[in-house]
Write a protein that holds these residues in place. Structure first.
Motif, short mmCIF file in Angstrom:
data_model
loop_
_atom_site.label_atom_id
_atom_site.label_comp_id
_atom_site.label_asym_id
_atom_site.label_seq_id
_atom_site.Cartn_x
_atom_site.Cartn_y
_atom_site.Cartn_z
N LEU B 19 0.84 -1.20 0.00
CA LEU B 19 0.00 0.00 0.00
C LEU B 19 0.88 1.25 0.00
O LEU B 19 0.66 2.20 -0.77
CB LEU B 19 -0.92 -0.02 1.23
N THR B 20 1.92 1.23 0.85
CA THR B 20 2.84 2.37 0.92
C THR B 20 3.53 2.57 -0.42
O THR B 20 3.64 3.70 -0.91
CB THR B 20 3.88 2.12 2.03
N LEU B 21 4.00 1.47 -1.02
CA LEU B 21 4.68 1.56 -2.32
C LEU B 21 3.77 2.21 -3.36
O LEU B 21 4.21 3.06 -4.15
CB LEU B 21 5.11 0.17 -2.79
N THR B 22 2.47 1.82 -3.36
CA THR B 22 1.53 2.35 -4.34
C THR B 22 1.41 3.88 -4.20
O THR B 22 1.50 4.61 -5.19
CB THR B 22 0.15 1.70 -4.16
N LEU B 23 1.23 4.34 -2.95
CA LEU B 23 1.06 5.79 -2.74
C LEU B 23 2.35 6.55 -3.04
O LEU B 23 2.32 7.59 -3.70
CB LEU B 23 0.60 6.05 -1.30
N VAL B 24 3.48 6.02 -2.58
CA VAL B 24 4.76 6.72 -2.79
C VAL B 24 5.10 6.76 -4.28
O VAL B 24 5.52 7.80 -4.81
CB VAL B 24 5.88 6.06 -1.96
N ALA B 25 4.90 5.63 -4.98
CA ALA B 25 5.21 5.58 -6.42
C ALA B 25 4.32 6.56 -7.18
O ALA B 25 4.79 7.26 -8.09
CB ALA B 25 5.03 4.17 -6.96
N TYR B 26 3.05 6.66 -6.77
CA TYR B 26 2.15 7.59 -7.45
C TYR B 26 2.58 9.04 -7.21
O TYR B 26 2.62 9.85 -8.15
CB TYR B 26 0.70 7.41 -6.98
N LEU B 27 2.92 9.37 -5.94
CA LEU B 27 3.34 10.75 -5.64
C LEU B 27 4.60 11.10 -6.43
O LEU B 27 4.70 12.18 -6.99
CB LEU B 27 3.59 10.91 -4.14
N ALA B 28 5.55 10.15 -6.49
CA ALA B 28 6.78 10.40 -7.25
C ALA B 28 6.45 10.58 -8.73
O ALA B 28 6.96 11.48 -9.39
CB ALA B 28 7.75 9.22 -7.05
N ALA B 29 5.56 9.72 -9.27
CA ALA B 29 5.20 9.78 -10.69
C ALA B 29 4.47 11.09 -11.00
O ALA B 29 4.73 11.73 -12.02
CB ALA B 29 4.31 8.59 -11.06
N ASP B 30 3.57 11.50 -10.08
CA ASP B 30 2.80 12.73 -10.28
C ASP B 30 3.74 13.93 -10.28
O ASP B 30 3.64 14.83 -11.12
CB ASP B 30 1.77 12.85 -9.14
N GLY B 32 7.03 13.85 -10.89
CA GLY B 32 7.89 13.76 -12.08
C GLY B 32 7.15 14.20 -13.34
O GLY B 32 7.69 14.95 -14.16
N ALA B 33 5.89 13.76 -13.48
CA ALA B 33 5.09 14.11 -14.67
C ALA B 33 4.89 15.62 -14.74
O ALA B 33 4.97 16.22 -15.82
CB ALA B 33 3.75 13.39 -14.64
N GLY B 34 4.68 16.24 -13.57
CA GLY B 34 4.51 17.69 -13.52
C GLY B 34 5.79 18.42 -13.95
O GLY B 34 5.73 19.42 -14.64
#
Lengths: 117, 237
Positions: B19-30, B32-34
């Protein structure tokens, strides 16, 4: 926030009960959406109670698709064999659908005078 | 060393890590995408690649990962209900655009199902895989149900749905700019029909009117795909 989440879940649950109970071909959350829409129209006072939570969830809608997307690792053999064909089909189809949708929308908007731009 | 192995064995079996990996990976991806700002830098795509790489490197299977990630996946239901808000906010404009929306819905939905199955078939895709592609423009919970109903593989359909959404989010802005369409209602609606919630998430980032109309497109296409996909498949197969 807890109250807002509880209300959203109650509508989803109601939608699920209606979908299963009546054997409708529409998923429960979509019926929940329609019911929520009707409730907001009938009782605008609901709006401020839920707005902040709903906006926060929708702002991070992308996150909610990540777990299903990671499912690609369970289908690596299919994608190894047919990946290029599937991605080509999805790309052509998605582009064609956007073009068809946007042109038909504009054409009918012009015909019906719904042109507010 | 064996302490580290024990700790890993423990954590890998618990939902917390995934669960932690999912949230952290999304925040990093969001984030980075920005920073990058390129259409290909889609947060869902980047997060899936990051998490997929971790799972493959650690030999973790998808079922184990999903035990943790299901809490995020679960929120798709309440999020669908929450789409009633942007719909309600745009009520006045909705009434005026009912006809354009219905026409565009039908055109976009038939095109999405028909061209996906036709192109895949022309490229040699057959059997259950071909059936799994038909409902791919509908939002995930609907597409899975339809896939099962017409004899596809729901778990494969889930992946095809996500790829469709990512493709839609990536191509929408350059494609619609190239077509010269500036009507945010038409742009959002067409993207919602073709690329469901991921397209809608993208539309909300660009313009709130586009986001609202995209949400309607997604909701209506969920209904229409449930009816059309089985019909069109019976003509094809």
């Amino acid at each position: 926030m807890i109250r807002a989440v509880a209300i959203l879940l109650v509508f989803q649950l109601g939608g699920e009960v209606a979908a299963r109970g009546l054997g409708l071909p529409v998923p429960g959350p979509v019926i929940g959406l329609a019911a929520m829409f009707a409730a907001l129209t009938l009782r605008p006072a609901l709006r401020p109670m839920l707005e902040e939570t709903a906006t926060t969830i929708l702002r991070h809608l992308s996150l909610l698709f990540v777990p299903a997307g990671v499912g690609v690792i369970a289908h690596l053999d299919t994608f190894g064999r047919q990946g290029p064909a599937l991605v080509a089909a999805l790309t052509v189809s998605t582009a064609a659908s956007i073009v068809a949708g946007v042109y038909v929308f504009r054409a009918v908007a012009r015909l019906t005078g719904a042109d507010d731009e | 060393m064996s302490d580290a192995v024990d700790l890993w064995t423990y954590l890998a079996q618990e939902p917390l890590l995934w669960l932690t990996l999912t949230l952290v990976a999304y925040l990093a991806a969001d984030w980075g995408a920005g920073k990058v700002g390129h259409p290909l830098a889609n947060p869902v795509l980047i997060a899936v690649i990051l998490i997929g790489a971790v799972l493959l490197l650690t030999g973790t299977d998808y079922q184990r990962y999903f035990e943790g990630a299901q809490f995020v996946h679960f929120m798709l239901g309440p999020a669908t209900v929450a789409l009633a808000f942007p719909l309600h906010e745009n009520l006045g404009r909705l009434k005026r655009t009912a006809l354009p929306m219905l026409a565009a819905l039908f055109a976009g939905s038939v095109t999405a199902i028909g061209t996906a199955v036709a192109v895949a078939w022309a490229l040699g895709v057959r059997g259950q895989t071909l059936l799994s592609i038909a409902p791919k423009s509908a939002t995930a919970p609907v597409a899975l149900g339809v896939s099962e109903q017409i004899g596809g593989l729901p778990s494969l359909t889930a992946v095809l749905v996500i790829i469709t959404g990512i493709v839609g989010a990536v191509i929408a802005t350059p494609l619609l700019n190239a077509l010269g369409v500036r009507d945010w209602r038409a742009r959002g609606f067409a993207v919602g029909v073709a690329a469901h919630g991921i397209g809608t998430a993208h539309a909300f980032r660009i313009n709130s009117t586009a986001g609202a109309f995209s949400g309607i497109g997604m909701g209506l296409n969920a209904l229409l795909t449930a009816i059309l996909a089985p019909l069109l498949i019976s003509l094809f197969v």
